[in-house]
Each structure stands twice: as C-alpha cells, then as structure tokens.
Design a protein around this motif. Sequence first.
Motif, PDB file in Angstrom:
ATOM      1  N   LYS A  13       0.744  -1.218   0.107  1.00  0.00           N
ATOM      2  CA  LYS A  13      -0.206   0.111   0.043  1.00  0.00           C
ATOM      3  C   LYS A  13       1.070   1.405  -0.064  1.00  0.00           C
ATOM      4  N   TYR A  14       2.151   1.169   0.349  1.00  0.00           N
ATOM      5  CA  TYR A  14       2.998   2.443   0.654  1.00  0.00           C
ATOM      6  C   TYR A  14       4.136   2.253  -0.373  1.00  0.00           C
ATOM      7  N   LEU A  15       4.595   0.998  -0.707  1.00  0.00           N
ATOM      8  CA  LEU A  15       5.800   0.907  -1.716  1.00  0.00           C
ATOM      9  C   LEU A  15       5.364   0.149  -2.883  1.00  0.00           C
ATOM     10  N   THR A  16       5.959   0.550  -4.069  1.00  0.00           N
ATOM     11  CA  THR A  16       5.617  -0.282  -5.272  1.00  0.00           C
ATOM     12  C   THR A  16       6.692  -1.456  -4.921  1.00  0.00           C
ATOM     13  N   PRO A  17       6.649  -2.547  -5.668  1.00  0.00           N
ATOM     14  CA  PRO A  17       7.440  -3.972  -5.276  1.00  0.00           C
ATOM     15  C   PRO A  17       8.874  -3.354  -5.939  1.00  0.00           C
ATOM     16  N   TYR A  18       8.843  -2.693  -6.582  1.00  0.00           N
ATOM     17  CA  TYR A  18      10.315  -2.054  -7.235  1.00  0.00           C
ATOM     18  C   TYR A  18      11.104  -1.073  -6.181  1.00  0.00           C
ATOM     19  N   ALA A  19      10.326  -0.362  -5.575  1.00  0.00           N
ATOM     20  CA  ALA A  19      10.986   0.667  -4.705  1.00  0.00           C
ATOM     21  C   ALA A  19      11.153  -0.359  -3.381  1.00  0.00           C
ATOM     22  N   LEU A  20      10.339  -1.441  -3.010  1.00  0.00           N
ATOM     23  CA  LEU A  20      10.611  -2.286  -2.096  1.00  0.00           C
ATOM     24  C   LEU A  20      11.868  -3.124  -2.212  1.00  0.00           C
ATOM     25  N   ASN A  21      11.973  -3.793  -3.534  1.00  0.00           N
ATOM     26  CA  ASN A  21      13.193  -4.378  -3.651  1.00  0.00           C
ATOM     27  C   ASN A  21      14.417  -3.520  -3.798  1.00  0.00           C
ATOM     28  N   HIS A  22      14.420  -2.278  -4.188  1.00  0.00           N
ATOM     29  CA  HIS A  22      15.617  -1.302  -3.898  1.00  0.00           C
ATOM     30  C   HIS A  22      16.065  -1.143  -2.460  1.00  0.00           C
ATOM     31  N   ILE A  23      15.117  -1.022  -1.708  1.00  0.00           N
ATOM     32  CA  ILE A  23      15.399  -0.745  -0.244  1.00  0.00           C
ATOM     33  C   ILE A  23      15.960  -2.044   0.387  1.00  0.00           C
ATOM     34  N   VAL A  24      15.409  -3.150   0.025  1.00  0.00           N
ATOM     35  CA  VAL A  24      15.940  -4.464   0.415  1.00  0.00           C
ATOM     36  C   VAL A  24      17.177  -4.755  -0.100  1.00  0.00           C
ATOM     37  N   ALA A  25      17.594  -4.352  -1.369  1.00  0.00           N
ATOM     38  CA  ALA A  25      18.866  -4.492  -1.893  1.00  0.00           C
ATOM     39  C   ALA A  25      19.846  -3.704  -1.138  1.00  0.00           C
ATOM     40  N   TYR A  26      19.473  -2.516  -1.103  1.00  0.00           N
ATOM     41  CA  TYR A  26      20.588  -1.692  -0.317  1.00  0.00           C
ATOM     42  C   TYR A  26      21.076  -2.315   1.337  1.00  0.00           C
ATOM     43  N   LEU A  27      19.788  -2.820   1.818  1.00  0.00           N
ATOM     44  CA  LEU A  27      19.989  -3.337   3.298  1.00  0.00           C
ATOM     45  C   LEU A  27      20.782  -4.407   3.214  1.00  0.00           C
ATOM     46  N   GLN A  28      20.396  -5.504   2.106  1.00  0.00           N
ATOM     47  CA  GLN A  28      21.057  -6.645   2.048  1.00  0.00           C
ATOM     48  C   GLN A  28      22.712  -6.336   1.708  1.00  0.00           C
ATOM     49  N   ILE A  29      23.155  -5.358   0.912  1.00  0.00           N
ATOM     50  CA  ILE A  29      24.291  -5.172   0.627  1.00  0.00           C
ATOM     51  C   ILE A  29      25.092  -4.585   1.873  1.00  0.00           C
ATOM     52  N   VAL A  30      24.562  -3.603   2.437  1.00  0.00           N
ATOM     53  CA  VAL A  30      25.064  -3.040   3.832  1.00  0.00           C
ATOM     54  C   VAL A  30      25.195  -4.119   4.837  1.00  0.00           C
ATOM     55  N   THR A  31      24.271  -5.024   5.051  1.00  0.00           N
ATOM     56  CA  THR A  31      24.298  -6.355   5.988  1.00  0.00           C
ATOM     57  C   THR A  31      25.647  -7.061   5.530  1.00  0.00           C
ATOM     58  N   GLY A  32      25.652  -7.670   4.439  1.00  0.00           N
ATOM     59  CA  GLY A  32      26.718  -8.373   3.963  1.00  0.00           C
ATOM     60  C   GLY A  32      27.978  -7.822   4.487  1.00  0.00           C
TER      61      GLY A  32
END
Length: 146
Positions: A55-74
């Motif tokens: 409702k708040y994010l498109t799947p593409y925006a959500l994936n970009h957020i998750v991508a950055y979080l995963q890269i930083v986490t790794g």
Amino acid sequence: MKNFLSKLVKTLGVFILRYGLGLVIIWLGFLKFKNIEADYTHQLISGGYMSWILKYLTPYALNHIVAYLQIVTGIFLMLKPISKPMSVWGGIGACTMFIVSISLLFTSKIVWQTGYGFPELSKAGQTILKDIILLGASAWCTSDSL
C-alpha cells in the motif's frame, strides 16, 4: 598431524562461513535491482501478512530498499576484523532478514506446489527453504562477533 588438520579445516570452515555468507547476501542484494525480482517479491508477499507494505511502496521501490539493506548487511558481516560491533549488527540484520523470509513459507500461497500442498514446495518455496541454513550461519556469525 590430526590436531593440525582439525584446526586447519575449522579455520577454513569459519572463514568460508562468514565471508561466504557475506558474499551471498551482497550478491542477492545486487540481484534485487532486477525487475524480475520485484515481480517475484510482489507475488510472494501480495497474499500474505506483509501485503500491507504494498500500500505504501511499489514492489520495485521495496526491492531497492531490500537490496541496499542486504548489501550493507553483507558488508557489515565481513567487517569483523575491523569492527566487531558492526559485524554484530550485520549478523542481527541477516538473522532478521532470514526470519522474515522463512516466515513466508507459512504465509505465502506460492510456496507450495499447486494441487499438492505439504511437503511439495514450488520453486519459490525451495528458494526460501535454503534460508533456514543461512539463518543458522547468520546466528553463528552474530555470536562469533559478540
């Protein structure tokens, strides 16, 4: 000789566990920038308990957020020799990420083979199943960094 070999294999295993996990998480993060990953994410969460996010994010925006979080986490996971606290945060982030992923096994409709149910996992379910082992590796990395 046996003691030396045991220590060598353990050291190698610890190295591969931490840095291999970091590499896998970073690699998966870069894959999240692809549109096909966003379509997959949309299918995976649209019918489950996480559908409110859409409702708040498109799947593409959500994936970009998750991508950055995963890269930083790794990256954080692999910083243990430089900063143990950052490595702990990387481990906590990885554990959280894999717990959320594993929870989709129980809430998403696309993880089970259509018409068969338990224990027949679809390709999406098989992809999530590996996260159980990755959660264990993340938990170990977190405890090792404390």
